[in-house]
Design an enzyme around this catalytic site. Sequence first.
Site, PDB file in Angstrom:
ATOM      1  N   ASN A 100       3.741  -6.069 -26.149  1.00 25.28           N
ATOM      2  CA  ASN A 100       4.449  -4.945 -26.992  1.00 25.28           C
ATOM      3  C   ASN A 100       6.174  -5.317 -27.361  1.00 25.28           C
ATOM      4  O   ASN A 100       6.781  -4.538 -27.608  1.00 25.28           O
ATOM      5  CB  ASN A 100       4.851  -3.686 -25.698  1.00 25.28           C
ATOM      6  CG  ASN A 100       5.502  -4.293 -24.660  1.00 25.28           C
ATOM      7  OD1 ASN A 100       6.047  -5.176 -24.348  1.00 25.28           O
ATOM      8  ND2 ASN A 100       5.366  -3.158 -23.643  1.00 25.28           N
ATOM      9  N   ASP A 107       2.740  -4.469  13.518  1.00 27.32           N
ATOM     10  CA  ASP A 107       1.938  -3.904  12.348  1.00 27.32           C
ATOM     11  C   ASP A 107       2.030  -2.346  12.052  1.00 27.32           C
ATOM     12  O   ASP A 107       1.257  -1.563  12.099  1.00 27.32           O
ATOM     13  CB  ASP A 107       0.573  -4.043  12.586  1.00 27.32           C
ATOM     14  CG  ASP A 107      -0.051  -5.479  12.489  1.00 27.32           C
ATOM     15  OD1 ASP A 107       0.984  -6.313  11.962  1.00 27.32           O
ATOM     16  OD2 ASP A 107      -1.209  -5.870  12.243  1.00 27.32           O
ATOM     17  N   HIS A 111       2.309  -8.466  10.026  1.00 28.79           N
ATOM     18  CA  HIS A 111       2.496  -7.761   8.959  1.00 28.79           C
ATOM     19  C   HIS A 111       4.051  -7.383   8.658  1.00 28.79           C
ATOM     20  O   HIS A 111       4.386  -6.955   7.614  1.00 28.79           O
ATOM     21  CB  HIS A 111       1.581  -6.225   8.780  1.00 28.79           C
ATOM     22  CG  HIS A 111       0.309  -6.640   8.330  1.00 28.79           C
ATOM     23  ND1 HIS A 111      -0.113  -6.544   7.246  1.00 28.79           N
ATOM     24  CD2 HIS A 111      -0.658  -7.196   8.875  1.00 28.79           C
ATOM     25  CE1 HIS A 111      -1.331  -6.853   6.955  1.00 28.79           C
ATOM     26  NE2 HIS A 111      -1.831  -7.013   8.045  1.00 28.79           N
TER      27      HIS A 111
END
Length: 753
Positions: free
Chosen positions: A732, A209, A242
Amino acid sequence: PSTGAAVAAWHVVSVFVSLAFKAAVLIQRWYRRYVARLEMRRRCTWRIFQSIEYACEQDQIKLHNFFSYLMDHFTPSSSKERDFISRMFISGESVKEAELEKYCDYESMEVPDSYTGPRLSFPLLPDHATALLEAFKQKQQLHARYVLNLLHETRKHLKQLPNISHVSTCYSEEVTVCGDLHGQLDDLFLIFYKNGLPSPSKTYVFNGDFVDRGKQSLEILIVLFTFLLVYPNEVHLNRGNHEDHMVNLRYGCSAGLCASVWEPQQNPTNPSFSCFFSYGFTKEVMQKYRVHGKKILKMIQNVFCWLPLATLIDEKVLIIHGGISDTTDLDMLEKIQRHKFISVLRGKKRKESNRNVEIQEVNGEDKAEASPAEQDAATSLCLRSRAAQAPSMANRLEFSRWVRQTVQEQIERCRRLVDVSESEEEELTYSSFVSMTDLDAPYWTRQEEWKQILDILWSDPMPQEGCRENTVRGGGCYFGPDVTEKILEKYSLQFLIRSHECKQEGYEFCHNRKVLTIFSASNYYEIGSNRGAYVKLGPDLVPHFVQYQANKTAHTLTMTQRQGSPAFSGGGERGISRVEESAFRALREKLFAHTSGLSSAFKAYDKDGTGRITLSNWATAVESVLRLGLPWRMLRPQLVRSAADGTLEYQSWLDDLAMEQRSREHIQSGLLEVIYRNRSNLETIFRIIDRDHSGLISFEEFHQTWKLFSSHMNIELTDDGISDLVRSIDFNKDGNIDFNEFLEAFRLVKQSQ
């Protein structure tokens, strides 16, 4: 007279002594009650933080399981669709060595003369490591060429390492074990300042992690990988849960909506709080390296899967990131091909189903063009013909050779007709699981191997006996002291060291001091919330702890700011500490995100339609909706103000929650609630679709993903209809969908409903 005076004086003294004794007893009682209230508050605050954190991890796993389910039940209609879906959801799991090196070609990158940051040359020297530390302290950034070069060399080194590293205290005075760092570079700096840099006499084990949640995860990786290459015998890295690219995709939890959809909420009085709710390693890399970020991420994904799974100190202390289960087998862990598991969140089923799709196209025909019977025949024809020629099992050596020859022939045939990568090729090879000269050797399915890794990366200890599914996190298991004792006895171990859980003091023993949790990220939930710690083990294997808090602000907080005043039960915000304030703010955001569900639950208890419910029913209803496992009756004084008759006007309370959030976000209340609840999942879905991490979804990506969803939801939609849909979301008209447009489409749909 003198006797009478003495008696009077003695009487006065005895009165004063009696009063002093009574006062001391009263003060002692008051202090004990005060300490008990502080401990109760600390535990409640901790439960809030952990419950929300684990709920986020559970959401991530649920979301991935959903996509896995879609993949299991989706049949591509063409080779093009199959390739696209494979790239979208399985990319990174099967990357050829040559392709990876070509894609991440660092040698072709020019380093401009204007670059003033650190420079690396290989093989690395100690001066390179110290130069990197100084550069990162000055907020400098390492050029992408050097990052990719470092990752390339790290990967080469890790590939030579076993699944379980073996460390001896004989070659160093002591071994230092560090827990989770989670992108908090200041904690790593402080560890090196207090304990010294890695060296031939200073061995380190970093227990996973390294990334996510903090803002400097990449810098931590660069520093650790550099020291790993400089001191390969003294620096050891374990994989954590992680170190998984599927986990890295998730940016944040449901609490804490950003003012800007791409940037973390900026709260100058509470910087670590927003950090606690942000994962963000994928996003961090793409923001720091906009040009070469995709290549860096691809290499990091591949490096992560080569990280060792565990470390053994003197064959007596086992270091793993999460924990164990009743099926943990160190012999199996030693032999697993760990690089197969790019993401531990991915099990075997979807992988096999996709491979079946590929094999079914071996004859050059799409699956849609053949009947099920024809597909089955085409898939197994060659295997059946070879099976008919199989020699007798009595001649074991001959049978072994036949197995090898048959498998290799099938692999070559698949390689010619279907694009199967090198890692897939290894996976299909029978010899990767069974020795061809010893058929008595154990055979393990990929599912069994996957569970072994999942358990050691995701599990947590529990005080009760036994082993059960870890439903709080959504992965791994809970293991009891009996499971610990069984593993220790089976492998002649003294104790386990694990990380994975934040502890207020930075470390904690459990299971009769046989399991030690070490956590090195200080101020993890909030400034002042917890200390970081590391542990040092000498030849006697007796643990010695060093605690710290890296944030300077944490040292300036008063006792009241840290723990609050005794007036906890008075209601409102009076006497609440800084850490508690963060916890309750997060909890109120979580409550607001489930306003609709709470309203329905309250009305179920308000059968007469009075608009009021009892506080007991309030607590029961809240838990039934949020399912956080919190002591709501104890938390109630900080969350609700009851009427004189002990009831709650629940609609007014919900309106207050909405008012608090609206004052910060300026968005319509009903929509804000839905976005609070779903934004994290929306971001993760967006990132899964946006496979090149460009921040934009192309029309093709949207088109193919919609076909996946529509297949699951049984929605008939033509290609023209999908094209019209994607053009309507592209507000857009630039030919791509960014996250703002993605959220805007979600908002418009919600409003129309």
